[in-house]
Write a protein that holds these residues in place. Sequence first.
Motif, PDB file in Angstrom:
ATOM      1  N   THR A 109      38.509  46.571  28.423  1.00  0.00           N
ATOM      2  CA  THR A 109      38.073  47.528  27.302  1.00  0.00           C
ATOM      3  C   THR A 109      37.466  48.753  28.153  1.00  0.00           C
ATOM      4  N   ALA A 160      36.032  42.398  27.514  1.00  0.00           N
ATOM      5  CA  ALA A 160      35.005  43.576  27.593  1.00  0.00           C
ATOM      6  C   ALA A 160      33.968  43.296  28.368  1.00  0.00           C
ATOM      7  N   ARG A 205      41.377  42.673  24.697  1.00  0.00           N
ATOM      8  CA  ARG A 205      41.033  42.825  26.200  1.00  0.00           C
ATOM      9  C   ARG A 205      39.591  42.186  26.577  1.00  0.00           C
TER      10      ARG A 205
END
Length: 138
Positions: free
Chosen positions: A31, A110, A108
């Motif tokens: 991210t 993080a 994704r």
Amino acid sequence: MSQFDREESYRLARAYFDAVAAGDLPDALLTPDMTGWITTGGTMDKARYQHLVRLLGAMLDGPLRFTINSLTADEDRVVAEAVSEGTLINGEPYAQTYVFVLRIRDGRIASVAEHYNALIAQETLVPLMAEAQARLSP
């Protein structure tokens, strides 16, 4: 990934290990606001964490090989127990034991919390940091 998808979480975790083994953690896996935490360095932003992955790659003579002993995924996180093996640029073997906690958001990674044996890192990696940094510089 709005709903929990265990297989997608496992896929992301395996992609993370493949990327770290190759010495480069691409933005596509992360991210924009990704954070990292490591045993010997605490919390850092995405750019710093990616730099440390590249630095680790520069300390190795060849790829770092990970063996994932277990993966557990629940809600927004994956926990991985893993070991690594490689050869350092000074010819010495490198082996480490880890527990990783990856937080997943929107398909994704993080955040990554990387727990490992600090003594091994201190004794084997720290002496190579200046040489590895020089290898990364143009």
